[in-house]
Enzyme design. Structure first.
Site, short mmCIF file in Angstrom:
data_model
loop_
_atom_site.label_atom_id
_atom_site.label_comp_id
_atom_site.label_asym_id
_atom_site.label_seq_id
_atom_site.Cartn_x
_atom_site.Cartn_y
_atom_site.Cartn_z
N CYS A 84 -5.71 -2.81 2.34
CA CYS A 84 -5.48 -2.72 3.79
C CYS A 84 -6.77 -2.84 4.62
O CYS A 84 -7.24 -3.94 4.82
CB CYS A 84 -4.72 -1.43 4.11
N GLU A 124 0.83 -1.21 0.00
CA GLU A 124 0.00 0.00 0.00
C GLU A 124 0.87 1.26 0.00
O GLU A 124 1.80 1.39 0.78
CB GLU A 124 -0.91 -0.01 1.24
N LYS A 178 -9.97 2.31 -2.54
CA LYS A 178 -10.22 1.77 -1.20
C LYS A 178 -11.59 2.22 -0.68
O LYS A 178 -11.89 3.40 -0.64
CB LYS A 178 -9.10 2.22 -0.26
#
Length: 289
Positions: free
Chosen positions: A155, A45, A118
């Site tokens: 994540c 990330e 995300k």
């Protein structure tokens, strides 16, 4: 019949305050992974800079860039040169005042196979991501590449089984979670082992529940009060950890992923067959009260 075995490589790096240095470090690692047979190569990330979210600081927006932009152009050229798929995680500037935590999948000819923004944005001590990132608006989708159908999330998304399930139902063969997670300095001694084990166990459960291969590249190194715990790993559709990185050293984590194993596992553990899709309406509510 196409070869069912895909070699997956995860790049686990430490990062500096120089974007150019981080990009070239990643390029070197990608070249090494490709030389060792890697076909799908996933970066961690926000790989091209230090993790920006330990404070709420407007100067950190300077790390963002457009897509396409300098980093994706560099990686696109590299993907085409090496004939590999590269998953690139970036701080995206979409337009003035709108920024995302984004993963770009570059196919083996250098073209953009797909983009993921995300969806779940945390706001925790030293992880003040809501200050920087607008939640994604592209949903959980499968990105088809030369070597495999990828379900890519980022994540904090890794804690949500709904995301993994949706990507599995859409046909993903490998789930990938570019990650930047670590120990807060004063918490490591008491909670460190449990935190890492919870992180890994959660993703292993996604592999098991969906009968899929899974890879999670995580950064290493100390940045401010965070020690990123590395431990990047690849799990098979039974949830077994095939290979795992160290907690401190940059390295490349690689495994052969036999995509035929997906059908074998799913016919022995037929969770998708036995889902009661008529009974899950409550999942569309925040809480059932």
């Amino acid at each position: 019949m196409a070869n069912s075995v895909v070699k997956l490589s995860l790049v686990q790096m430490s990062c500096t305050d120089s974007k150019a240095e981080n990009v070239e470090r990643a390029v070197s690692q990608i070249r090494q992974a490709a030389a060792d047979g890697g076909q799908v190569i996933c970066l961690q990330e926000l790989f091209n800079g230090p993790y920006p979210c330990q404070t709420e600081d407007h100067c950190q927006f300077d790390w963002a860039e457009t897509i396409p932009g300098p980093t994706t152009e560099r990686m696109s050229q590299l993907a085409a040169e090496l004939g590999v798929v590269i998953v690139v995680s970036l701080f995206e500037k979409r337009t003035a005042g709108v920024y995302h935590n984004t993963a770009v999948v570059l196919d083996a000819d250098g073209s953009t196979a797909g983009v993921y923004r995300k969806m779940h944005i945390p706001d925790d001590p030293l992880y003040y991501e809501k200050f920087y990132f607008t939640p994604g608006d592209l949903g959980f989708k499968v990105i088809e590449t030369r070597f495999a159908k990828l379900g890519v999330a980022v994540c904090w998304d890794q804690w949500f089984p709904e995301a993994a399930r949706l990507m599995a139902l859409a046909g993903a063969e490998i789930l990938l979670y570019p990650t930047a997670i670590g120990w807060i300095d004063e918490e490591k001694e008491e909670y460190g082992t449990t935190q890492y084990e919870s992180w890994q166990t959660m993703m292993r459960s996604h592999a098991i529940a969906n009968g899929l291969w899974l890879g999670a590249p995580n950064r290493v190194g100390v940045e401010g009060r965070l020690q990123f715990w590395g431990g990047s790993f690849i799990a098979n559709p039974n949830g077994k950890v095939i290979t795992q990185g160290s907690h401190e050293e940059p390295e490349i984590i690689t495994a052969d992923c036999d995509l035929n194993m997906i059908d074998v596992v799913r016919t022995h553990w037929p969770f998708l067959r036995d889902r009661r899709i008529d009974a899950y309406q409550g999942l569309m509510r925040r809480v059932i009260d």
